[in-house]
Design an enzyme around this catalytic site. Structure first.
Site, PDB file in Angstrom:
ATOM      1  N   TYR A  70       0.836  -1.226  -0.569  1.00 22.57           N
ATOM      2  CA  TYR A  70      -0.245  -0.278   0.088  1.00 22.57           C
ATOM      3  C   TYR A  70       1.067   1.456   0.250  1.00 22.57           C
ATOM      4  CZ  TYR A  70       0.668   0.562   5.219  1.00 22.57           C
ATOM      5  OH  TYR A  70       0.964   1.572   6.247  1.00 22.57           O
TER       6      TYR A  70
ATOM      7  N   TYR B 281      -4.404   0.521  -1.903  1.00 23.85           N
ATOM      8  CA  TYR B 281      -4.228  -0.627  -2.015  1.00 23.85           C
ATOM      9  C   TYR B 281      -3.389  -1.339  -2.951  1.00 23.85           C
ATOM     10  CZ  TYR B 281      -4.965   0.425   2.924  1.00 23.85           C
ATOM     11  OH  TYR B 281      -6.035   0.785   4.271  1.00 23.85           O
TER      12      TYR B 281
ATOM     13  N   GLY C 230      -9.281  10.596  17.807  1.00 24.10           N
ATOM     14  CA  GLY C 230      -8.827  11.740  17.142  1.00 24.10           C
ATOM     15  C   GLY C 230      -8.287  12.873  18.592  1.00 24.10           C
TER      16      GLY C 230
ATOM     17  N   ASP D 229      -3.139   2.716  15.836  1.00 23.42           N
ATOM     18  CA  ASP D 229      -2.763   1.504  16.159  1.00 23.42           C
ATOM     19  C   ASP D 229      -2.340   1.605  17.531  1.00 23.42           C
ATOM     20  OD1 ASP D 229      -4.092   0.077  14.046  1.00 23.42           O
ATOM     21  OD2 ASP D 229      -2.302   1.043  12.783  1.00 23.42           O
TER      22      ASP D 229
END
Length: 309
Positions: free
Chosen positions: A89, A103, A231, A262
């Site tokens: 990607y 991707y 966020g 992540d």
């Protein structure tokens, strides 16, 4: 006590733009990123972090394995597919650090996870872990039968006393529709102990408007621990009864938001596994996420001498 953690997903070749005509090569993917940040955050000797996937026998797949080891992530339950290859990607970031992904993964070996050629002994090995982590992206690369087999593994994990952690992590390109994603994700959520969604993902898939909507839906599904990421607004952590808002780190110079969620997940899980409470885990997670978004690409450089746990 050393916790055994299995993270299931795909690691790919990551190409990120340094300039319009210059690319940096890395190796990343959402579940692997969580594995790397969990291993990075865990106290020495407290976590055996295993990444579960299928890879090819191409040179990039071999280099990928080396990258995992550099980040302190083990691959005891990863298998090589003869003739297979790694997915790829590209990341493009705008002036605000927000990213778009392109991707090239239709032939990725990881798409065979829990398929007919995936060794059945892997199912038993995964179910023997203390914590099993997966994401909506993990689900998106699996066919219907493979998802059913994976659900059986999650059931067996919990039957043996392990827990399941899940991040809905929605990428529209991976699904025929939000409804298809919602159906597959809902089946996992009824088997989830720790949910780590991002609000914008669950707005797109489930129609949630606020973190409170997400928390109510997760509680109805039987989830007992949640951290809803927002966020720059921070996150909301919750259990069966209580909700608590945790602010984001202020005044961060954003370079690239890739893998912020992540990093949050990895640090949150690593901190919780030490016995810290949800507030402490969320604060550690937002601190690491703030560090990651000041860096280009998904992963911070590995520690100089990663501990073998």
């Amino acid at each position: 006590m050393r916790n055994r953690i299995a993270l299931i997903g795909e690691c790919m070749i990551e190409l990120s733009h340094l300039a319009p005509d210059r690319l940096a090569v890395g190796y990343a993917g959402d579940a692997f990123n969580v594995a790397a940040y969990l291993a990075r955050t865990a106290a020495p000797g407290t976590a055996d972090v295993q990444f579960v996937t299928l890879i090819g026998d191409d040179p990039y797949s071999a280099r990928m394995r080396e990258s995992w080891a550099a980040h302190g992530v083990h691959a005891d339950h990863t298998r090589t597919v003869p003739g297979g290859q790694a997915g790829l990607y590209l990341i493009r970031t705008d002036e605000n650090g927000e990213r778009t992904f392109h991707y090239y993964r239709s032939q990725s070996a990881a798409r065979g996870l829990f398929g007919p050629a995936h060794p059945p002994e892997i199912d038993d090995a995964v179910a023997g872990h203390d914590l099993v982590y997966l994401s909506g992206i993990t689900l998106s690369i699996l066919g219907t039968d493979a998802r059913g087999r994976l659900l059986t593994v999650l059931d067996e994990t919990r039957r043996r006393g392990g827990r399941v952690a899940f991040d809905t992590n929605y990428r529209p390109a991976g699904w025929p529709s939000p409804a298809a994603a919602a159906e597959a994700m809902s089946a996992v959520l009824t088997r989830t102990d720790i949910a780590l969604p991002t609000l914008t993902d669950d707005q797109a898939v489930f129609g949630d408007r606020t973190p409170a909507d997400t928390i109510r839906r997760l509680r109805r599904a039987g989830v007992t621990e949640m951290a809803v990421k927002q966020g720059p607004k921070g996150c909301v952590v919750a259990d069966r009864m209580t909700n608590l808002s945790i602010p984001a780190v202020p005044n961060v110079q954003v370079i690239d938001t890739t893998a912020a969620g992540d990093a949050f997940n990895g640090a949150y899980l690593a901190t919780r596994l030490t016995g810290a409470d949800q507030k402490q885990a969320a604060e550690a997670a937002t601190t690491l996420a703030a560090q990651v978004i000041t860096h280009q690409g998904a992963l911070l450089p590995p520690p100089p001498h990663p501990a073998r746990t």
